[in-house]
Design an enzyme around this catalytic site. Structure first.
Site, PDB file in Angstrom:
ATOM      1  N   LYS A   1       1.255  -1.259   0.231  1.00  0.00           N
ATOM      2  CA  LYS A   1      -0.022   0.090   0.405  1.00  0.00           C
ATOM      3  C   LYS A   1       1.031   1.404  -0.086  1.00  0.00           C
ATOM      4  O   LYS A   1       0.850   2.373  -0.836  1.00  0.00           O
ATOM      5  CB  LYS A   1      -1.039   0.034   1.024  1.00  0.00           C
ATOM      6  CG  LYS A   1      -2.152  -0.994   1.044  1.00  0.00           C
ATOM      7  CD  LYS A   1      -3.001  -1.884   2.308  1.00  0.00           C
ATOM      8  CE  LYS A   1      -3.716  -2.013   1.928  1.00  0.00           C
ATOM      9  NZ  LYS A   1      -4.632  -3.117   3.775  1.00  0.00           N
TER      10      LYS A   1
ATOM     11  N   GLN B   1      -4.619  -1.029   9.271  1.00  0.00           N
ATOM     12  CA  GLN B   1      -4.912  -2.969   8.804  1.00  0.00           C
ATOM     13  C   GLN B   1      -5.660  -3.554  10.293  1.00  0.00           C
ATOM     14  O   GLN B   1      -4.971  -3.592  11.292  1.00  0.00           O
ATOM     15  CB  GLN B   1      -3.155  -2.674   8.378  1.00  0.00           C
ATOM     16  CG  GLN B   1      -2.842  -4.314   7.736  1.00  0.00           C
ATOM     17  CD  GLN B   1      -3.704  -4.428   6.123  1.00  0.00           C
ATOM     18  OE1 GLN B   1      -3.606  -3.310   5.473  1.00  0.00           O
ATOM     19  NE2 GLN B   1      -4.142  -5.329   6.337  1.00  0.00           N
TER      20      GLN B   1
ATOM     21  N   ASP C   1     -11.751   3.266   4.447  1.00  0.00           N
ATOM     22  CA  ASP C   1     -11.433   1.815   4.079  1.00  0.00           C
ATOM     23  C   ASP C   1     -13.056   1.715   3.501  1.00  0.00           C
ATOM     24  O   ASP C   1     -13.701   0.554   3.276  1.00  0.00           O
ATOM     25  CB  ASP C   1     -10.990   0.979   4.738  1.00  0.00           C
ATOM     26  CG  ASP C   1      -9.927   0.081   4.860  1.00  0.00           C
ATOM     27  OD1 ASP C   1     -10.054  -0.445   3.634  1.00  0.00           O
ATOM     28  OD2 ASP C   1      -9.372   0.241   6.544  1.00  0.00           O
TER      29      ASP C   1
HETATM   30  N1  GUN Z   1      -7.320  -6.530   6.181  1.00  0.00           N
HETATM   31  C1  GUN Z   1      -7.703  -7.329   4.774  1.00  0.00           C
HETATM   32  N2  GUN Z   1      -8.484  -6.765   4.235  1.00  0.00           N
HETATM   33  C2  GUN Z   1      -7.729  -5.389   4.696  1.00  0.00           C
HETATM   34  C3  GUN Z   1      -8.099  -4.222   4.231  1.00  0.00           C
HETATM   35  O1  GUN Z   1      -9.386  -3.663   2.793  1.00  0.00           O
HETATM   36  N3  GUN Z   1      -8.617  -3.179   4.982  1.00  0.00           N
HETATM   37  C4  GUN Z   1      -7.722  -3.042   5.800  1.00  0.00           C
HETATM   38  N4  GUN Z   1      -8.099  -2.032   6.490  1.00  0.00           N
HETATM   39  N5  GUN Z   1      -7.623  -3.950   6.439  1.00  0.00           N
HETATM   40  C5  GUN Z   1      -7.147  -5.337   5.856  1.00  0.00           C
END
Ligand code: GUN
Length: 303
Positions: free
Chosen positions: A54, A98, A121
């Site tokens: 990311k 995350q 998100d």
């Molecule tokens: N963990 C797995 N997928 C995601 C996501 O799309 N966003 C976040 N914040 N954590 C994740």
């Protein structure tokens, strides 16, 4: 006949390119780069890889990345304090924490602490409500990416029967809302659904997001249907080698479907591309700048 393979990598690269172009224009107009903060608590190996990806994508899009790596024993109060600082920081347009979080931290408390207008998100209840109400907000990145791939196959989804297998807050529920907004007739199936194969067989569009390797078989698929496989399951063989497989039994489904996403290389790459898209959109909204419509509606129709 075998299905058309939907190239998620190519669609994602194209989206990231369009975001980078739009970000350059944003920077020229506002004199600053959009900023995305990514918070990782603990050492989970998969999460660590995602966070690194990311951050790399953020830089490649011309945005500022703020990476916060906190120890696994971080208290909920300390994490909430960091979120308060990020909420107040004008250089931060998007905040992503995350998941999963360590057991001592209540994920819902953390998600609801994020400013909904920085919640790239799309997990905050305000954004869940906006999506259900048809208001502008943030849509979770994975279902948004699935919708973009579907629109690359068929410009209009209106009137199609869609079955979403899986009812998670991150994928299944928002996916169903997005398909409903596209005027599909939507069924959300899950582990208690009776006659799941029969339900899936009715569908023109199947989105599988349950985390069960190879659950959806080829003989569950209506001939010509579009199949979007959100599953990312690591299979470890007896000899210790491993590979990634989806929730769809690709080998049999590809013989029946009209179009299908592979794993890997389907939905996965779209998730990060959509995160970049959401961060750019957030920065535009916060600056009162125009969102370049070509980011979501490319003139060439996609990849
Ligand atoms: N963990 C797995 N997928 C995601 C996501 O799309 N966003 C976040 N914040 N954590 C994740």
């Amino acid at each position: 006949m075998t299905a058309r393979i939907i190239d998620g990598k190519a669609h994602a690269a194209a989206l990231r390119g369009r975001v980078a172009t739009a970000v350059a224009a944003f920077r020229a107009v506002t004199g600053r780069a959009p900023g995305l903060a990514v918070v990782l608590v603990g050492e989970d190996a998969a999460s660590s890889v995602y966070v690194r990806s990311k951050n790399r994508a953020t830089g490649e899009a011309g945005m500022r990345g703020f990476e916060h790596r906190l120890p696994a024993d971080t208290s909920e109060a300390d994490l909430l304090a960091l979120i308060d600082r990020l909420n107040a920081d004008p250089a931060v347009d998007g905040i992503l924490v995350q998941l999963p979080l360590p057991a001592q931290i209540d994920a819902d408390a953390v998600i609801t602490r994020i400013d909904p207008d920085k919640d790239v998100d799309g997990f905050h209840p305000v954004n869940v409500g906006r999506l259900a109400s048809g208001l502008a907000g943030f849509v979770p990145c994975t279902p948004l990416g699935c919708l973009m791939l579907l629109k690359g196959v068929a410009l209009s989804l209106s009137g199609l029967d869609a079955v979403v297998v899986g009812r998670s807050a991150i994928v299944g529920k928002p996916m169903a809302q997005l398909l409903l907004a596209e005027s599909c007739t939507v069924t959300i199936a899950h582990s208690r659904t009776r006659d799941l194969p029969g339900r899936v067989r009715q569908a023109d569009v199947v989105v599988a997001a349950v985390g069960v390797p190879g659950l959806v078989k080829g003989d569950w698929i209506k001939p010509g249907a579009t199949v979007i496989d959100v599953g990312i399951n690591r299979i470890v063989r007896a000899d210790g080698s491993s590979s990634l497989v989806g929730d769809v039994d690709f080998a049999s489904a590809v013989q029946v479907a009209g179009a299908i996403t592979p794993v890997p290389g389907g939905v996965g790459p779209m998730t990060i591309a959509c995160l970049m898209r959401n961060a750019y959109v957030s920065a535009c909204r916060r600056e009162g700048a125009a969102i370049d419509p070509r980011v979501d509606a490319p003139e060439d129709g996609g990849a």
